[in-house]
Structures are given as C-alpha cells and as structure tokens.
Design a protein around this motif. Structure first.
Motif, PDB file in Angstrom:
ATOM      1  N   PHE A 114      -2.994 -11.190   4.893  1.00 36.77           N
ATOM      2  CA  PHE A 114      -1.721 -10.471   4.834  1.00 36.77           C
ATOM      3  C   PHE A 114      -0.746 -10.952   5.914  1.00 36.77           C
ATOM      4  O   PHE A 114       0.445 -11.153   5.649  1.00 36.77           O
ATOM      5  CB  PHE A 114      -1.947  -8.969   4.976  1.00 36.77           C
ATOM      6  CG  PHE A 114      -2.127  -8.255   3.664  1.00 36.77           C
ATOM      7  CD1 PHE A 114      -1.066  -8.138   2.782  1.00 36.77           C
ATOM      8  CD2 PHE A 114      -3.346  -7.701   3.312  1.00 36.77           C
ATOM      9  CE1 PHE A 114      -1.216  -7.483   1.570  1.00 36.77           C
ATOM     10  CE2 PHE A 114      -3.509  -7.045   2.101  1.00 36.77           C
ATOM     11  CZ  PHE A 114      -2.440  -6.934   1.221  1.00 36.77           C
ATOM     12  N   VAL A 115      -1.254 -11.130   7.133  1.00 35.39           N
ATOM     13  CA  VAL A 115      -0.369 -11.584   8.213  1.00 35.39           C
ATOM     14  C   VAL A 115       0.125 -13.000   7.932  1.00 35.39           C
ATOM     15  O   VAL A 115       1.304 -13.314   8.141  1.00 35.39           O
ATOM     16  CB  VAL A 115      -1.101 -11.506   9.567  1.00 35.39           C
ATOM     17  CG1 VAL A 115      -0.265 -12.179  10.665  1.00 35.39           C
ATOM     18  CG2 VAL A 115      -1.385 -10.060   9.938  1.00 35.39           C
TER      19      VAL A 115
ATOM     20  N   ILE B 129      -9.952   2.760   6.428  1.00 34.08           N
ATOM     21  CA  ILE B 129      -8.780   2.814   7.306  1.00 34.08           C
ATOM     22  C   ILE B 129      -7.942   1.550   7.165  1.00 34.08           C
ATOM     23  O   ILE B 129      -6.711   1.595   7.051  1.00 34.08           O
ATOM     24  CB  ILE B 129      -9.225   3.025   8.767  1.00 34.08           C
ATOM     25  CG1 ILE B 129      -9.832   4.415   8.931  1.00 34.08           C
ATOM     26  CG2 ILE B 129      -8.048   2.830   9.722  1.00 34.08           C
ATOM     27  CD1 ILE B 129     -10.532   4.636  10.261  1.00 34.08           C
ATOM     28  N   PHE B 130      -8.596   0.392   7.162  1.00 37.70           N
ATOM     29  CA  PHE B 130      -7.882  -0.871   7.016  1.00 37.70           C
ATOM     30  C   PHE B 130      -7.187  -0.954   5.658  1.00 37.70           C
ATOM     31  O   PHE B 130      -6.051  -1.430   5.559  1.00 37.70           O
ATOM     32  CB  PHE B 130      -8.852  -2.053   7.171  1.00 37.70           C
ATOM     33  CG  PHE B 130      -9.004  -2.537   8.582  1.00 37.70           C
ATOM     34  CD1 PHE B 130      -8.043  -3.342   9.159  1.00 37.70           C
ATOM     35  CD2 PHE B 130     -10.118  -2.199   9.331  1.00 37.70           C
ATOM     36  CE1 PHE B 130      -8.179  -3.797  10.464  1.00 37.70           C
ATOM     37  CE2 PHE B 130     -10.267  -2.639  10.632  1.00 37.70           C
ATOM     38  CZ  PHE B 130      -9.298  -3.441  11.204  1.00 37.70           C
ATOM     39  N   SER B 131      -7.861  -0.511   4.608  1.00 41.40           N
ATOM     40  CA  SER B 131      -7.277  -0.594   3.274  1.00 41.40           C
ATOM     41  C   SER B 131      -6.026   0.272   3.161  1.00 41.40           C
ATOM     42  O   SER B 131      -4.986  -0.171   2.661  1.00 41.40           O
ATOM     43  CB  SER B 131      -8.304  -0.165   2.215  1.00 41.40           C
ATOM     44  OG  SER B 131      -9.389  -1.077   2.184  1.00 41.40           O
ATOM     45  N   GLU B 132      -6.119   1.502   3.634  1.00 37.82           N
ATOM     46  CA  GLU B 132      -4.955   2.386   3.568  1.00 37.82           C
ATOM     47  C   GLU B 132      -3.861   1.916   4.520  1.00 37.82           C
ATOM     48  O   GLU B 132      -2.661   2.015   4.207  1.00 37.82           O
ATOM     49  CB  GLU B 132      -5.368   3.827   3.889  1.00 37.82           C
ATOM     50  CG  GLU B 132      -6.274   4.451   2.848  1.00 37.82           C
ATOM     51  CD  GLU B 132      -5.699   4.343   1.439  1.00 37.82           C
ATOM     52  OE1 GLU B 132      -4.504   4.672   1.251  1.00 37.82           O
ATOM     53  OE2 GLU B 132      -6.432   3.924   0.530  1.00 37.82           O
ATOM     54  N   GLY B 133      -4.251   1.383   5.666  1.00 37.48           N
ATOM     55  CA  GLY B 133      -3.261   0.843   6.589  1.00 37.48           C
ATOM     56  C   GLY B 133      -2.519  -0.339   5.999  1.00 37.48           C
ATOM     57  O   GLY B 133      -1.298  -0.475   6.161  1.00 37.48           O
TER      58      GLY B 133
ATOM     59  N   VAL C 100       1.523  -0.673   5.407  1.00 40.18           N
ATOM     60  CA  VAL C 100       2.312  -1.714   6.081  1.00 40.18           C
ATOM     61  C   VAL C 100       2.863  -2.736   5.098  1.00 40.18           C
ATOM     62  O   VAL C 100       4.037  -3.124   5.167  1.00 40.18           O
ATOM     63  CB  VAL C 100       1.456  -2.415   7.156  1.00 40.18           C
ATOM     64  CG1 VAL C 100       2.223  -3.580   7.771  1.00 40.18           C
ATOM     65  CG2 VAL C 100       1.041  -1.424   8.243  1.00 40.18           C
ATOM     66  N   PHE C 101       2.019  -3.179   4.153  1.00 41.70           N
ATOM     67  CA  PHE C 101       2.401  -4.294   3.281  1.00 41.70           C
ATOM     68  C   PHE C 101       2.715  -3.868   1.852  1.00 41.70           C
ATOM     69  O   PHE C 101       3.234  -4.671   1.071  1.00 41.70           O
ATOM     70  CB  PHE C 101       1.289  -5.355   3.253  1.00 41.70           C
ATOM     71  CG  PHE C 101       0.959  -5.918   4.604  1.00 41.70           C
ATOM     72  CD1 PHE C 101       1.796  -6.836   5.220  1.00 41.70           C
ATOM     73  CD2 PHE C 101      -0.198  -5.532   5.274  1.00 41.70           C
ATOM     74  CE1 PHE C 101       1.499  -7.362   6.461  1.00 41.70           C
ATOM     75  CE2 PHE C 101      -0.512  -6.055   6.522  1.00 41.70           C
ATOM     76  CZ  PHE C 101       0.336  -6.965   7.118  1.00 41.70           C
TER      77      PHE C 101
ATOM     78  N   GLN D  12      -4.201  -9.299  -1.552  1.00 39.59           N
ATOM     79  CA  GLN D  12      -4.110  -7.901  -1.975  1.00 39.59           C
ATOM     80  C   GLN D  12      -5.132  -7.054  -1.244  1.00 39.59           C
ATOM     81  O   GLN D  12      -6.096  -7.571  -0.657  1.00 39.59           O
ATOM     82  CB  GLN D  12      -4.322  -7.795  -3.483  1.00 39.59           C
ATOM     83  CG  GLN D  12      -5.625  -8.385  -3.972  1.00 39.59           C
ATOM     84  CD  GLN D  12      -5.686  -8.443  -5.473  1.00 39.59           C
ATOM     85  OE1 GLN D  12      -5.175  -7.566  -6.160  1.00 39.59           O
ATOM     86  NE2 GLN D  12      -6.298  -9.472  -6.019  1.00 39.59           N
ATOM     87  N   VAL D  13      -4.903  -5.756  -1.272  1.00 37.69           N
ATOM     88  CA  VAL D  13      -5.813  -4.817  -0.627  1.00 37.69           C
ATOM     89  C   VAL D  13      -7.186  -4.897  -1.293  1.00 37.69           C
ATOM     90  O   VAL D  13      -7.290  -4.932  -2.523  1.00 37.69           O
ATOM     91  CB  VAL D  13      -5.253  -3.383  -0.719  1.00 37.69           C
ATOM     92  CG1 VAL D  13      -6.254  -2.372  -0.155  1.00 37.69           C
ATOM     93  CG2 VAL D  13      -3.931  -3.284   0.023  1.00 37.69           C
ATOM     94  N   GLY D  14      -8.233  -4.933  -0.481  1.00 35.81           N
ATOM     95  CA  GLY D  14      -9.599  -4.979  -1.006  1.00 35.81           C
ATOM     96  C   GLY D  14     -10.126  -6.367  -1.269  1.00 35.81           C
ATOM     97  O   GLY D  14     -11.266  -6.521  -1.731  1.00 35.81           O
TER      98      GLY D  14
END
Length: 306
Positions: free
Chosen positions: A50-51, A106-110, A114-115, A217-219
């Motif tokens: 993501f970054v 936590i990381f997934s929801e964060g 953010v993104f 993507q998330v996950g």
C-alpha cells in the motif's frame, strides 16, 4: 508441452519462490530467534504494498515507492514489536496466535480507513517493462526477471549478514541461548526489535514488488502468509538457507502443478473434469510435498541446528 512453455513456467515458479523467500526469511528469523508465532507478518507485506503504491502515485517513481514501502514496513514492524510483541515473548503460543491474529484485524481495518476499499494499482517501471526472448521463442517479462535478481541478491546479503557480521553472530547466538547472550551484555530487547524490523522490511519489500503484478488490496497478505509458513516448515525453522530452498521448491511445485496437472489429466479425461481434478490436486500438491519431507526429515531440509 513445449520447451518455451516449460521455461516460462519454471521462471514463474522461481519468481514466486523468491518472493515467498522474502516473506519467509523474516518469519523464520522471528520464530527462530524469539520463539514467536507472528500471524500478522502478512499485514506487513500488505503495508509495504500500500505504501509503495501510494508513494509511487504521488512521486511518479516506482523506485521511490519501493524504498518507501520497505522502510515503512520496517518502521511499523519496529513499532509493533515495541508496543505489542514485546509483551508476548514469555507467553505461550496460544496467546501469541490470538494477539497477532488481532493485529491482522487491526491492520486490515486501518488499511481500509487510510487507503480505502478500492484496490490500488502499480505500474511496472519503464526500464523493466520489456521482455527477454527465451529458448523456444517465448518472451519473458523483464520485471519478473528483476524480481528473481533482487531475491537472489537479498538472499546473498542475508547470508552475509547472518554468517559474517557481529550482529549476525548475535542473532545466531540468540537462536541458541538468549539468556546467555543477555548475560554477556547484549541488549536483547534491541536485538529483538532489529530482527523484527528486518523481517518486516523484507515482507514489505515483497509486497511492494508483487504490487506491480497484481492489485494492492486489503487482505492480500494472508494467502501469502500461509505459503510462507509452509516454506519455513519445509526448509527448517530458523534457517535462512532452508527458507531459500523451501521457497524455491514451493514456488516451482505450485506453479508447475497448476499449469501442467490439468493438461496431464486432459490426456485421458474430458476437458472440464481434467481442469477440475488437476486444479484440485495442484492446490494440495505443496502440502503433500510438505508431509513427505517432514516424514523423512522432521526438522525440515536445512534445520538451523544442523
């Protein structure tokens, strides 16, 4: 089966394997040195991707994004180690699994906050957007070859770090007897943070590299995490050499199985049944190989204490 197809899929398998190695190297170091089961390692892979996609979009430079992704994952890993992981070393593995699973959520929801929910896309840098001719007439993407080169270079760098430097000596000693090196004056907390940040940075780099081949993507880290655990079990927990051997083996077997098993069954079965049967067996193949290797070598191919 043509020579060109075989070489193409072989290289695809090696590329997948070396990407898995970047994930598994950090995972096996963390488990070998700290005795920690870190289910959130895939989230650091996702963070790097993501970054990288975000910074590359801002700057127009894939390489700036790649560097930012690896550094951001390392920094987040160090922060997580200091704030959360440090409290888990003396706890049993069930507590570690539950806590690091909570970190996944936590990381997934964060990441969603953010993104956003929409996938991000990375463009392959122009210098690596071409292809290279393979024997048999096939064209192979330069970017995938670059991933292979980066993976091999980092494997050599990790070997040098672990076997030829003072910090590597401390890491190896930490695997064998953490109480003794603490008694000798080594700051064990700083060592643990360094190892965790190193593993996180490698995972983030892997995610950033793969981000140009698939959507970000998330996950996205969880499926890779499962394969990384298979890699370290096959290679031997705590062993960088084992992680490399196991990763390449898993990558090649998984890729070859998904391509050639359906084609092989198609020689004597209807196409639809051949595809279904071959795909099902291909998805099981690496686990069958893992079971066979563990039956013959319970500690893996290259255990750290060998």
């Amino acid at each position: 089966m043509t020579l060109a197809l075989f070489l193409e899929q072989l290289l695809n398998g090696v590329q997948l394997g070396l990407t898995l190695f970047l994930m598994a190297a950090g995972l096996t170091l963390v488990f070998g040195v700290m005795g920690l089961i870190n289910l959130a390692h895939g989230s650091l892979y996702m963070t790097g991707a993501f970054v990288c996609a975000t910074v590359a979009g801002w700057t127009g430079s894939f390489w700036a994004g790649l560097l930012a992704g690896a550094l951001a994952a390392a920094a987040v890993g160090a922060l997580v180690e200091v704030s959360v992981i440090r409290r888990l070393y003396a706890r049993d593995h069930l507590d570690q699994v539950l806590a690091t699973f909570a970190l996944i959520l936590i990381f997934s929801e964060g990441a969603r906050l953010v993104f956003g929910d929409r996938p991000l896309w990375l463009d392959i840098p122009p210098a690596l957007s071409g292809t290279l001719a393979l024997p048999g007439g096939a064209e192979y993407p330069l970017y995938r070859l670059a991933i292979i080169a980066i993976g091999l270079g980092l494997a050599g760098g990790l070997w040098w770090l672990i076997n030829r430097t003072r910090i590597g000596m401390q890491i190896r000693a930490g695997e064998a007897d953490r109480e003794m090196i603490a008694a000798l004056g080594v700051d064990i907390r700083r060592l643990y943070t360094l190892v965790f940040a190193l593993g996180a940075g490698l995972a983030g780099l892997a995610g950033a590299l793969v981000g140009a081949l698939q959507s970000v993507q998330v996950g996205m880290g969880e499926p890779v995490l499962i394969l990384a655990f298979v890699v370290i079990v096959i290679g031997g927990i705590g062993s960088i050499r084992g992680a490399l051997a196991g990763a390449v083996l898993v990558g090649v077997i998984d890729t070859m199985g998904r391509v050639f098993l359906p084609a092989g069954f198609g020689l004597f079965m209807p196409p639809a049944e051949a595809t279904a049967t071959g795909s099902a067996l291909a998805s099981m193949l690496i686990y069958l190989v893992m079971a066979l290797i563990l039956a013959l070598k319970p500690k893996g191919l290259f255990p750290a204490d060998a």
